[in-house]
Design an enzyme around this catalytic site. Structure first.
Site, PDB file in Angstrom:
ATOM      1  N   HIS A  11       0.842  -1.203   0.000  1.00  0.00           N
ATOM      2  CA  HIS A  11       0.000   0.000   0.000  1.00  0.00           C
ATOM      3  C   HIS A  11       0.874   1.250   0.000  1.00  0.00           C
ATOM      4  O   HIS A  11       0.681   2.169  -0.810  1.00  0.00           O
ATOM      5  CB  HIS A  11      -0.906  -0.014   1.227  1.00  0.00           C
ATOM      6  CG  HIS A  11      -1.748   1.203   1.368  1.00  0.00           C
ATOM      7  ND1 HIS A  11      -3.039   1.274   0.910  1.00  0.00           N
ATOM      8  CD2 HIS A  11      -1.489   2.424   1.910  1.00  0.00           C
ATOM      9  CE1 HIS A  11      -3.533   2.479   1.157  1.00  0.00           C
ATOM     10  NE2 HIS A  11      -2.612   3.193   1.770  1.00  0.00           N
ATOM     11  N   GLU A  12       1.834   1.293   0.915  1.00  0.00           N
ATOM     12  CA  GLU A  12       2.690   2.473   1.006  1.00  0.00           C
ATOM     13  C   GLU A  12       3.553   2.642  -0.242  1.00  0.00           C
ATOM     14  O   GLU A  12       3.852   3.760  -0.651  1.00  0.00           O
ATOM     15  CB  GLU A  12       3.570   2.397   2.256  1.00  0.00           C
ATOM     16  CG  GLU A  12       2.793   2.346   3.565  1.00  0.00           C
ATOM     17  CD  GLU A  12       1.744   3.438   3.683  1.00  0.00           C
ATOM     18  OE1 GLU A  12       1.964   4.541   3.138  1.00  0.00           O
ATOM     19  OE2 GLU A  12       0.705   3.190   4.311  1.00  0.00           O
TER      20      GLU A  12
ATOM     21  N   ILE B 130      -7.681  12.213  12.024  1.00  0.00           N
ATOM     22  CA  ILE B 130      -8.481  13.440  11.991  1.00  0.00           C
ATOM     23  C   ILE B 130      -8.033  14.480  13.006  1.00  0.00           C
ATOM     24  O   ILE B 130      -8.393  15.646  12.878  1.00  0.00           O
ATOM     25  CB  ILE B 130      -9.991  13.139  12.162  1.00  0.00           C
ATOM     26  CG1 ILE B 130     -10.327  12.673  13.589  1.00  0.00           C
ATOM     27  CG2 ILE B 130     -10.438  12.093  11.153  1.00  0.00           C
ATOM     28  CD1 ILE B 130     -11.822  12.566  13.858  1.00  0.00           C
ATOM     29  N   PHE B 131      -7.241  14.073  14.004  1.00  0.00           N
ATOM     30  CA  PHE B 131      -6.822  15.032  15.017  1.00  0.00           C
ATOM     31  C   PHE B 131      -5.337  15.405  14.934  1.00  0.00           C
ATOM     32  O   PHE B 131      -4.924  16.387  15.535  1.00  0.00           O
ATOM     33  CB  PHE B 131      -7.133  14.501  16.419  1.00  0.00           C
ATOM     34  CG  PHE B 131      -8.605  14.459  16.732  1.00  0.00           C
ATOM     35  CD1 PHE B 131      -9.341  15.624  16.797  1.00  0.00           C
ATOM     36  CD2 PHE B 131      -9.244  13.245  16.935  1.00  0.00           C
ATOM     37  CE1 PHE B 131     -10.711  15.584  17.070  1.00  0.00           C
ATOM     38  CE2 PHE B 131     -10.607  13.194  17.211  1.00  0.00           C
ATOM     39  CZ  PHE B 131     -11.341  14.369  17.277  1.00  0.00           C
ATOM     40  N   ALA B 132      -4.558  14.624  14.199  1.00  0.00           N
ATOM     41  CA  ALA B 132      -3.133  14.946  14.094  1.00  0.00           C
ATOM     42  C   ALA B 132      -2.603  14.698  12.688  1.00  0.00           C
ATOM     43  O   ALA B 132      -1.405  14.688  12.483  1.00  0.00           O
ATOM     44  CB  ALA B 132      -2.330  14.125  15.099  1.00  0.00           C
ATOM     45  N   GLY B 133      -3.501  14.514  11.747  1.00  0.00           N
ATOM     46  CA  GLY B 133      -3.096  14.262  10.373  1.00  0.00           C
ATOM     47  C   GLY B 133      -3.893  15.122   9.418  1.00  0.00           C
ATOM     48  O   GLY B 133      -4.480  16.124   9.806  1.00  0.00           O
ATOM     49  N   GLY B 134      -3.944  14.724   8.190  1.00  0.00           N
ATOM     50  CA  GLY B 134      -4.602  15.530   7.181  1.00  0.00           C
ATOM     51  C   GLY B 134      -5.996  15.082   6.825  1.00  0.00           C
ATOM     52  O   GLY B 134      -6.519  15.493   5.786  1.00  0.00           O
TER      53      GLY B 134
END
Length: 783
Positions: free
Chosen positions: A567-568, A699-703
């Site tokens: 995936h990465e 959602i709180f520390a990413g995009g």
């Protein structure tokens, strides 16, 4: 080929470009644990040919050896101008502040000079594209070399000193990015260029895209704000950056803090030998000298390679519950095993309140509107798709739970007692073993890291015609942050280097954030082309957290770890196969809700026979995976697919509602709101101590704020893209290569130079259909 590079974080001006640093932070939570003890299971891409048959091992890539990578011991490694690539292994925490201060001073001077030149122009003059874009790209690149390196190291080599140094400088970075995005002279320059028919029409499509994105970015960045509104807007941005860092540190520290030492054989009954060996090695590293796989003691941690197998195999229901609760209460007021306060509940609620206030200042009804202004889908389209998929999955997920309950009771689970969350993963694994007659652990010896990489690189050559060559780090003086980090060169059909990448495969819970991610080191750029070359080559890194080697034994992977790696690598290919430039090269500029298309597309190849069988060879005997195992793997792909889909939809809908309907004024608790959503998205009620949101880094520390739906939205496209290959026949080499070339030349090559949906239409010849996604999951469209 020349190899002249410099590192870069995301473009500092164009906020509409996908922030790869934010993507990395979001990726760092991609393996977050669900209430069922599972993860977001995705398929993965693999290849059949062996890279060592395609090129010589550790071949020297032309151009690398021509540049000195060394730095003097008394220099600041972040400022060493002799370094082509970041000197990751030489950076010290005390380098951060002087390096960032120096780069900010230089960057401010460059921006001031650009603004002055724009202010001096006559009102009727229209600045050229190069006049506007090139100075901004230079600022982004040079400052990004410093800050991008610091941010990367904080994720893979965290120390208290580095953390403090980064936190001290972060407010200044945020202030500078706000200063650029709110620059009236720069905004007016882009706006004038956009509004001038003659000048705008003379631009290429790619240049128009960059202009349009910069105008939108400035408007969403508050360029039109004045006085107290602008002051408050910038205060919010600064505070949000601080809260995001606090959130991530709380998750990391609580994950690191939990260790459960087991010293009795009955406590680890059911655990596979690979886990016992790793758990004994972990125990020894934590002071239990003499720990052995056979006799223990064994350490259970919340790091994924330790946690997930324990939930799958441990027969002790009491211990499974204990470990499950520890995981689900991480970074909350209930994380009693952490010495300091790591409670993210108030952090999350302040983030939500500030985002709502920011949206209001910009004139939007809620923050979801702000987020989706830069995405492909509208708010209505995103919510409609989530509801459509929920309708397709809910009844099937209910039936899957009924089936699991009946199976558990047939194995001795108390009749009349409902399964709990710490039971689901355990009995799901037993049910899968019963249905398909194999155990996940039986596959591990067939997936050594070396064989999996050979398979992946072989698939990439088959599809896209490029060759991946390992590079000798010592011979090329490439500085890395850990001894196990690898470095590779991607070569085109003529054998010329076209990109490079690092691979950091193993889990290091004491210093490395969990999950897996891809990030850029430097983008493709004609502006920074070395002498005699047309472009600077892109460089990226892929970071995973798979099971490390145990003693002298090589690393072997679970099938899920194989899926994660591929995936990465799909993201990495999107970055490295680009033919675009600067602000829209690779992942930059791609709408966030389609940035997962390449990565999720690559996953599908894991279930292709030749691809899987070509890489699955026993680590000791070299024997190929027995044929019957391939058939079982394919059959198991749809196992509990509705439950996994519903889990993703729950998180997506919670995210969208928290950023739209949730009042964020203290009148309703965030955790209670999630429970309300769960009444229509969960088939098992959550535990009273459920604090999953406290670790929901997407959602709180990413995009992914008001953007988690992107995983399913992009999967509609990735499944549809793979269906194109299914339609021509996966064994039809000529047609597969033809389609692979077309996919490379569109989705993988064009970056953010066009709207992502239009690029997809160039590949497929039509809009994406939801049919393939449902078919791959064994579901039907709701009536």
């Amino acid at each position: 080929m020349g190899f002249v590079l410099s590192s870069s974080a995301q473009p500092l001006w164009s906020a509409s470009s996908v922030s790869t640093a934010a993507l990395a932070r979001a990726r760092a939570h991609a393996a977050g644990y669900s209430r069922l003890g599972g993860v977001n299971v995705r398929s993965a891409s693999v290849g059949s040919a062996r890279v060592h048959n395609l090129c010589a091992p550790h071949r020297r890539c032309v151009g690398l050896s021509a540049v000195s990578m060394s730095a003097s011991t008394d220099s600041n490694a972040l400022l060493d101008t002799s370094a082509v690539l970041p000197l990751y292994g030489k950076v010290l925490p005390e380098h951060v502040e002087p390096a960032v201060e120096q780069m900010l001073q230089w960057a401010e001077q460059q921006v001031a000079e650009l603004e002055a030149s724009l202010d001096k122009a006559t009102p009727a003059a229209v600045a050229s594209f190069e006049t506007l874009v090139h100075p901004l790209e230079k600022v982004s690149d040079k400052l990004g070399k410093v800050w991008g390196t610091v941010s990367h190291l904080s994720g893979v080599k965290d120390t208290e000193a580095l953390r403090e140094a980064k936190q001290k400088m972060q407010p200044k970075i945020v202030a500078f990015t706000s200063r650029i995005s709110q620059s009236e002279p720069i905004y007016k320059g882009f706006k004038a260029l956009q509004s001038s028919k003659e000048a705008y029409d003379a631009l290429s499509d790619t240049q128009k895209r960059i202009v349009d994105q910069n105008v939108l970015s400035a408007e969403l960045g508050g360029v039109a704000l004045q006085g107290d509104q602008k002051k408050r807007f910038n205060e919010i941005k600064l505070r949000l950056a601080e809260l995001s860092t606090t959130f991530g540190n709380n998750v990391l520290d609580s994950t690191k803090a939990y260790v459960l030492i087991l010293d009795k054989q009955e406590q680890i009954e059911g655990m596979p030998s690979s886990w016992r060996a790793m758990a004994a090695q972990t125990a020894a590293s934590k002071g239990h000298e003499g720990a052995t796989p056979e006799s223990g003691p064994w350490a259970v941690t919340l790091d994924f390679p330790s946690y997930m197998p324990f939930m799958q195999y441990a027969k002790s229901r009491e211990l499974r519950e204990q470990v499950y609760k520890a995981s689900l209460t991480r970074a909350s007021e209930l994380a009693e095993y952490v010495e300091r306060d790591v409670n993210n509940v108030p952090v999350c609620e302040e983030i939500l309140a500030l985002r709502k206030e920011m949206a209001g200042i910009l004139g939007f009804a809620h923050y979801a509107e702000v987020s989706l202004a830069r995405k492909t889908a509208t708010f209505e389209e995103a919510t409609a798709l989530m509801e459509q998929l929920r309708g397709a999955a809910y009844a099937a997920a209910q039936q899957e739970l009924v089936e699991l309950q009946a199976f558990a009771e047939s194995m001795g689970f108390p009749a009349g007692e409902s399964l709990q969350h710490w039971d689901v993963t355990f009995y799901s694994e037993r049910l899968k073993e019963s249905k398909f007659d194999f155990e996940e652990e039986q596959l591990r010896p067939y997936f050594s890291l070396e064989n999996v990489l050979d398979g992946l690189f072989g698939l990439v050559k088959r599809l896209f015609g490029v060759t991946v060559v390992p590079v000798d780090k010592e011979a090329e003086s490439i500085s890395v942050w850990d001894e196990h980090v690898r470095f590779y060169c991607i070569q085109n059909e003529s054998g010329e280097p076209m990109a490079y990448f690092y691979l950091d495969p193993y889990s290091r819970p004491a210093e490395k954030r969990g999950g897996a991610w891809m990030d850029e080191v430097v983008s493709r750029s004609t502006l920074f082309a070395p002498a005699g070359r047309t472009a600077r080559l892109p460089v990226g890194h892929a970071v995973c957290n798979q099971s490390p080697p145990v003693g002298s034994k090589p690393s072997t992977m679970t099938f899920r770890e194989v899926e994660t790696l591929f995936h990465e690598f799909g993201h990495l290919l999107n970055h490295t196969l680009t033919v675009e430039d600067g602000m829209v090269a690779g992942i930059r500029g791609v709408e966030w809700d389609l940035v997962e298309l390449p990565s999720q597309y690559m996953e599908n190849w894991c279930y292709h026979r030749d691809t899987l069988m070509g890489m699955a060879k026993h680590v000791e005997s070299g024997e190929p995976l027995p044929e019957e195992f391939f058939e079982k793997i394919v059959a198991a792909k749809k196992f509990r697919a509705a439950s996994m889909l519903l889990r993703q939809l729950h998180f997506s809908i919670v995210d969208l509602e928290l950023h739209s309907l949730f009042p964020a004024d203290g009148s309703v608790n965030m955790l209670e709101w999630e429970k309300r959503v769960g009444e229509r998205t969960l088939v098992m009620p959550p535990q009273p101590y459920d604090r999953f949101l406290c670790t929901f880094g997407h959602i709180f520390a990413g995009g992914y704020s008001a953007g988690y739906y992107s995983y399913k939205y992009a999967e509609v496209y990735s499944a549809d893209a793979f269906a194109a290959f299914e339609e021509v026949g996966l064994e039809n080499e000529e047609r597969v290569r033809e389609l692979g070339t077309r996919l490379r030349n569109t989705v993988f090559a064009m970056g953010g130079s066009r709207p992502a949906k239009s690029i997809y239409r160039m590949f497929r010849g039509r809009e994406a259909s939801i049919d393939a996604l449902l078919r791959h999951a064994g579901l039907s469209s709701p009536a």
